[in-house]
Design a protein around this motif. Structure first.
Motif, short mmCIF file in Angstrom:
data_model
loop_
_atom_site.label_atom_id
_atom_site.label_comp_id
_atom_site.label_asym_id
_atom_site.label_seq_id
_atom_site.Cartn_x
_atom_site.Cartn_y
_atom_site.Cartn_z
N LEU A 90 0.82 -1.21 0.00
CA LEU A 90 0.00 0.00 0.00
C LEU A 90 0.86 1.26 0.00
CD1 LEU A 90 -2.74 1.42 0.23
CD2 LEU A 90 -2.59 1.12 2.71
N LEU A 91 1.88 1.30 0.85
CA LEU A 91 2.74 2.48 0.92
C LEU A 91 3.49 2.68 -0.40
CD1 LEU A 91 4.20 2.09 4.54
CD2 LEU A 91 2.42 3.67 3.76
N ALA A 92 3.93 1.58 -1.02
CA ALA A 92 4.64 1.69 -2.30
C ALA A 92 3.72 2.21 -3.39
CB ALA A 92 5.22 0.33 -2.69
N LEU A 93 2.46 1.76 -3.40
CA LEU A 93 1.51 2.23 -4.40
C LEU A 93 1.19 3.71 -4.19
CD1 LEU A 93 -0.99 -0.78 -4.58
CD2 LEU A 93 0.77 -0.15 -6.24
N ILE A 94 1.10 4.13 -2.93
CA ILE A 94 0.87 5.56 -2.65
C ILE A 94 2.05 6.38 -3.13
CG2 ILE A 94 0.64 7.26 -0.80
CD1 ILE A 94 -0.95 5.16 0.77
N LEU A 95 3.26 5.91 -2.82
CA LEU A 95 4.47 6.63 -3.24
C LEU A 95 4.54 6.73 -4.76
CD1 LEU A 95 7.20 7.92 -2.44
CD2 LEU A 95 8.20 5.63 -2.60
N ARG A 96 4.17 5.66 -5.45
CA ARG A 96 4.21 5.67 -6.92
C ARG A 96 3.21 6.67 -7.48
NH1 ARG A 96 2.50 1.61 -11.54
NH2 ARG A 96 0.65 1.38 -10.24
N GLY A 97 2.00 6.70 -6.91
CA GLY A 97 0.99 7.64 -7.38
C GLY A 97 1.41 9.08 -7.15
N VAL A 98 1.99 9.35 -5.99
CA VAL A 98 2.48 10.70 -5.70
C VAL A 98 3.60 11.08 -6.67
CG1 VAL A 98 3.66 12.13 -3.99
CG2 VAL A 98 1.78 10.65 -3.29
N ALA A 99 4.47 10.14 -6.97
CA ALA A 99 5.59 10.41 -7.88
C ALA A 99 5.11 10.77 -9.28
CB ALA A 99 6.53 9.20 -7.93
N PHE A 100 4.09 10.07 -9.77
CA PHE A 100 3.54 10.40 -11.09
C PHE A 100 3.04 11.84 -11.12
CE2 PHE A 100 2.56 5.70 -11.86
CZ PHE A 100 3.61 5.56 -12.75
N GLU A 101 2.44 12.29 -10.02
CA GLU A 101 1.85 13.62 -9.99
C GLU A 101 2.89 14.71 -9.76
OE1 GLU A 101 -1.23 14.32 -10.68
OE2 GLU A 101 -1.85 12.22 -10.88
N TYR A 102 3.93 14.43 -9.01
CA TYR A 102 4.82 15.49 -8.56
C TYR A 102 6.11 15.62 -9.37
CZ TYR A 102 2.29 16.96 -4.41
OH TYR A 102 1.36 17.51 -3.57
N ARG A 103 6.46 14.61 -10.18
CA ARG A 103 7.75 14.69 -10.87
C ARG A 103 7.81 15.87 -11.85
NH1 ARG A 103 8.87 13.13 -15.82
NH2 ARG A 103 10.92 12.30 -15.26
N GLY A 104 6.68 16.31 -12.36
CA GLY A 104 6.66 17.41 -13.31
C GLY A 104 6.41 18.78 -12.69
N LYS A 105 6.40 18.85 -11.36
CA LYS A 105 6.09 20.12 -10.70
C LYS A 105 7.27 21.10 -10.73
CE LYS A 105 1.94 18.88 -9.50
NZ LYS A 105 0.76 19.48 -10.16
N ARG A 106 8.48 20.59 -10.92
CA ARG A 106 9.66 21.45 -10.99
C ARG A 106 10.50 21.04 -12.19
NH1 ARG A 106 12.08 21.89 -4.80
NH2 ARG A 106 10.22 22.81 -3.81
N PRO A 107 11.21 21.98 -12.81
CA PRO A 107 12.03 21.64 -13.98
C PRO A 107 13.39 21.05 -13.62
CG PRO A 107 12.11 24.00 -13.59
CD PRO A 107 11.14 23.45 -12.59
N ALA A 108 13.80 21.11 -12.37
CA ALA A 108 15.14 20.66 -12.00
C ALA A 108 15.30 19.17 -12.27
CB ALA A 108 15.40 20.97 -10.53
N ALA A 109 16.44 18.79 -12.87
CA ALA A 109 16.69 17.39 -13.20
C ALA A 109 16.80 16.54 -11.94
CB ALA A 109 17.98 17.28 -14.03
#
Length: 353
Positions: A90-109
């Motif tokens: 469950l925690l891994a699935l939550i982390l994965r969902g958050v990552a999909f949403e947040y990876r594009g919030k900043r341009p920094a590599a």
């Protein structure tokens, strides 16, 4: 057919759908830093599953809800005994969902790279632990007379269960690589084809060893037939992945390859459920009296009857909606479809160069 048996089959069908659909999601996530050589290619990979990954998880939610309502004893013993592995999933699935949403919030590599590794972790952990969980369900766990789990985490991490986890990881990686080849164009498609060939060898070996050990322990004729068909479908899918396409000189027969790996996963899971029946959670302490079966773990006939009518009404609607989603987003994509990200704005008081 008794309603308890019918709901056992429906729950098996829900888990089959989950592993087939979420399987390529997990594979794409684990392969993100392997096949994505730059930011645009990684965005292509994420976009292949972007419209469907959250819908694929509905199969798991529905399976858990159906298990809770149709087999409360099974649900209670399973979720209490497997509490830590299921919590990690469950925690891994939550982390994965958050990552999909947040990876594009900043341009920094560096920002994107950290979230990319969260996607890898959030895909690899469930892929491994689901194999561990189902291997233990088929093998059996220590249950006392009250159907309470009496083992610990290390009881679940036995050699057979670890082999089951490695098998699901190998299958999902192969399934994901073929899905990427099916959904992309250009260099990433070619690399995904080649990687699927290499991963497929490990998937065949791991699946053959795991299903072979499973069937040697306790096999029903239906389980044996399904396991053989699963092996043939996996090999057929890998062969199709090597064959040139008749309509596209630049590609291979990824469509048939994907059908092969999907059918292999579906038949392998079906084989495990066929081997399990009529048990739902065998006991290794006293299999005859302490095990949970379709009969002693089910709800009342009236509850099952109401659930059946609800399923008859709403299941076709859900299937139609999800099928429509896949149809709408069926086309291939490549880096040419990914727009360049705007350059970051200069700091306050600074001067653009």
């Amino acid at each position: 057919m008794e309603l308890s048996t019918l709901w056992f089959l429906l729950i098996a069908l829900l888990f089959i759908g989950y592993f087939v659909l979420e399987g390529f999601d997990f594979g794409v996530g684990m392969l993100l830093p392997v096949l994505g050589r730059d930011e645009r290619e990684r965005r292509v990979m994420i976009n292949t599953i972007g419209p469907v990954w959250d819908g694929n998880e509905v199969w798991l939610i529905t399976a858990g809800g159906a298990m809770f309502a149709a087999f409360p004893e099974w649900y209670a013993s399973l979720f209490s005994g497997f509490y830590l592995p299921l919590l990690l999933i469950l925690l891994a699935l939550i982390l994965r969902g958050v990552a999909f949403e947040y990876r594009g919030k900043r341009p920094a590599a560096s920002w994107k790279r950290r979230w990319d590794w969260c996607i890898v972790f959030g895909s690899a952990v469930p892929a491994f632990l689901w194999g561990v969980a189902f291997a233990n369900i088929v093998r059996g766990v220590p249950l006392n007379a009250e159907h309470d789990y009496t083992g610990n985490l290390f009881t679940l991490l036995n050699l057979y269960a670890v082999l089951g986890g490695l098998t699901t990881v190998a299958l999902f990686l192969t399934h994901g690589a073929i899905f990427i080849a099916l959904k992309t164009v250009g260099g990433i498609r070619h690399r995904a084809n080649l990687l699927a060939e290499r991963l497929g060898v490990f998937a065949v070996l791991a699946a053959a060893l795991f299903l072979g050990v499973t069937l040697l322990r306790r096999a029903t004729p239906a389980a044996v037939v399904l396991a053989v068909l699963a092996a043939l479908c996996l090999i057929g899918g890998l062969i199709a992945n090597r064959m040139p396409s008749r309509t596209d000189p630049a590609g291979r027969r990824e469509g048939w390859a994907f059908v092969g790996t999907a059918a292999a996963i579906a038949l392998a899971v079906a084989s495990l459920f066929a081997d399990l029946y009529p048990f739902v959670l065998p006991s290794t302490v006293d299999p005859l009296t302490n095990s949970l079966t379709v009969g002693n773990a089910s709800s009342t006939p009236y509850t099952l009857k109401i659930m059946t009518w609800v399923a008859v009404v709403f299941t076709p609607l859900v299937l139609l909606y999800q099928g429509w989603t896949y149809w709408v987003f069926r086309r291939r994509i490549g880096t040419s479809h990914i727009p360049e990200e705007p350059a970051p704005a200069p700091a306050s008081g600074g001067r653009a160069v």
